[in-house]
Design a protein around this motif. Sequence first.
Motif, short mmCIF file in Angstrom:
data_model
loop_
_atom_site.label_atom_id
_atom_site.label_comp_id
_atom_site.label_asym_id
_atom_site.label_seq_id
_atom_site.Cartn_x
_atom_site.Cartn_y
_atom_site.Cartn_z
N VAL A 298 0.83 -1.22 0.00
CA VAL A 298 0.00 0.00 0.00
C VAL A 298 0.86 1.26 0.00
CG1 VAL A 298 -1.90 -1.16 1.19
CG2 VAL A 298 -0.15 0.06 2.53
N ASP A 310 2.44 6.79 -1.44
CA ASP A 310 1.27 5.92 -1.36
C ASP A 310 1.09 5.14 -2.66
OD1 ASP A 310 0.56 6.60 1.24
OD2 ASP A 310 -0.55 8.38 0.56
N GLY A 311 0.59 3.92 -2.51
CA GLY A 311 0.37 3.05 -3.66
C GLY A 311 1.35 1.89 -3.64
#
Length: 466
Positions: A298, A310-311
């Motif tokens: 995440v 983020d990601g």
Amino acid sequence: MRIPAAGALVVAALSLHPAPASPLTGARDQVAGELIAVLPDGPPRSTSLLRTFVEAMRGSVLATDGATGVGPAPGRAATGSAATANGALVGTARADTAPADTARWADATALLQRTMPDFERWHARPEALRLQVLITVLERDGTSYRVVERYAYRRGAEYLYPASAIKLVAAAAALELLEERLPGVALDDLLAARLVTEHGTTTLAETLRRCLVVSSNRAFNALYDLVGHEELNRRAWEAGLGSVRFHHRLSEPAEPAVHRRSGAVTLRGRRGATLELPERSSALAVPPHTEGDVAIGVGWIDDRTRQRVDGPMDFGTRNGASLEDLQALVLTLMGAAPPDGVRGFRLSAGAVAHLRALMLEIPEGPGGPGFERAAHRFKPALPALERAIGLDALRYANKAGRAYGFHIENAWIEDRTSGRVVALAAGLVANEDGVFNNDRYEYETVSFPVMQALGVAVSRLLRPQR
């Protein structure tokens, strides 16, 4: 032998042994062209080259390690071809999109339920852990080993970052390159030679030992520079390890172009043998990983800014190697017949014996926080095996790895008393918050307990009467 006839023989041989699917284009024409180009020096040299070529096609240029051997079993075809001319690797290479070995694996779920403590705890969420286990049971058969059973739990289900487990591939590739480039130089002289790279100067023997025994990233990076980005990948594929992907050095964040470059390297022998390699830059397009989704988690910490992004983290340009290929390499180095499609590295018997000795070495000294001994850090299934069987009764040859929360073990574990062997390749990720590169992972509470539970399972397979 007249040169035109020699060239015709090469072309004829290539037509009988077409190149498999490969990331290299025009491989057959390149082989013929490069071999023919070096033939004009005269019949003795052309005869020798053609003999090497034909032997390579037959898979017999692999070193034979005494009675056990390294290379294809009789009657088993090797994948791809290779020939050596003046130390330059020519031939075909394959980067697989599927596991090389097509032999049947039995489902390991029931076996692990029966032999592995707390298996149901891990089995309840295997996708989250990316847990995969390969178990090959062998028995000594005279002077060799025969496969008795092969089990797999979630084989190849997801991408697993190999971390330091890939160092064994680099070590074998480095010895293969040096034995090609310095033919006739005794292994002892090679090992005593001073290896000079941008990462420092030390003997080749110490570089290999630090790379494989105490898992030095600096030592690995020296071998990476020695062999180079392109040759590391090509040699792994030629060995039949089609899932291997070398993209980068370790613990040296940099742009991909930096990892494609290798600085000048010198190997200075104690008896005058010297190898000088110029600065090299790889143009090899490395294919995508063979297993599953490589966008994981995440979030991740950027190496340059140390800020969270983020990601999912993209592992598409990270190193890669399937558990199946890692285990295949250990099997060939330890003297078992390789799986289908795996031919192994072209190493002398002495080079194989040296790698074995390093894989078998038990690290001395303290292991750091959370480890009773260094051996328990670098051989993660050992504590359970010591309790069940005893260290003196074991031959534990391995190369493990940990990074980004991924934990890999790739081991040959042999009971000296019975001659029974369990080859264990296992991997998982212990990263509960899903954030990578933040150095917060659950090794102590998740991955090491899994590895030690697998050690119990291995002990029960080594001595099934218990």
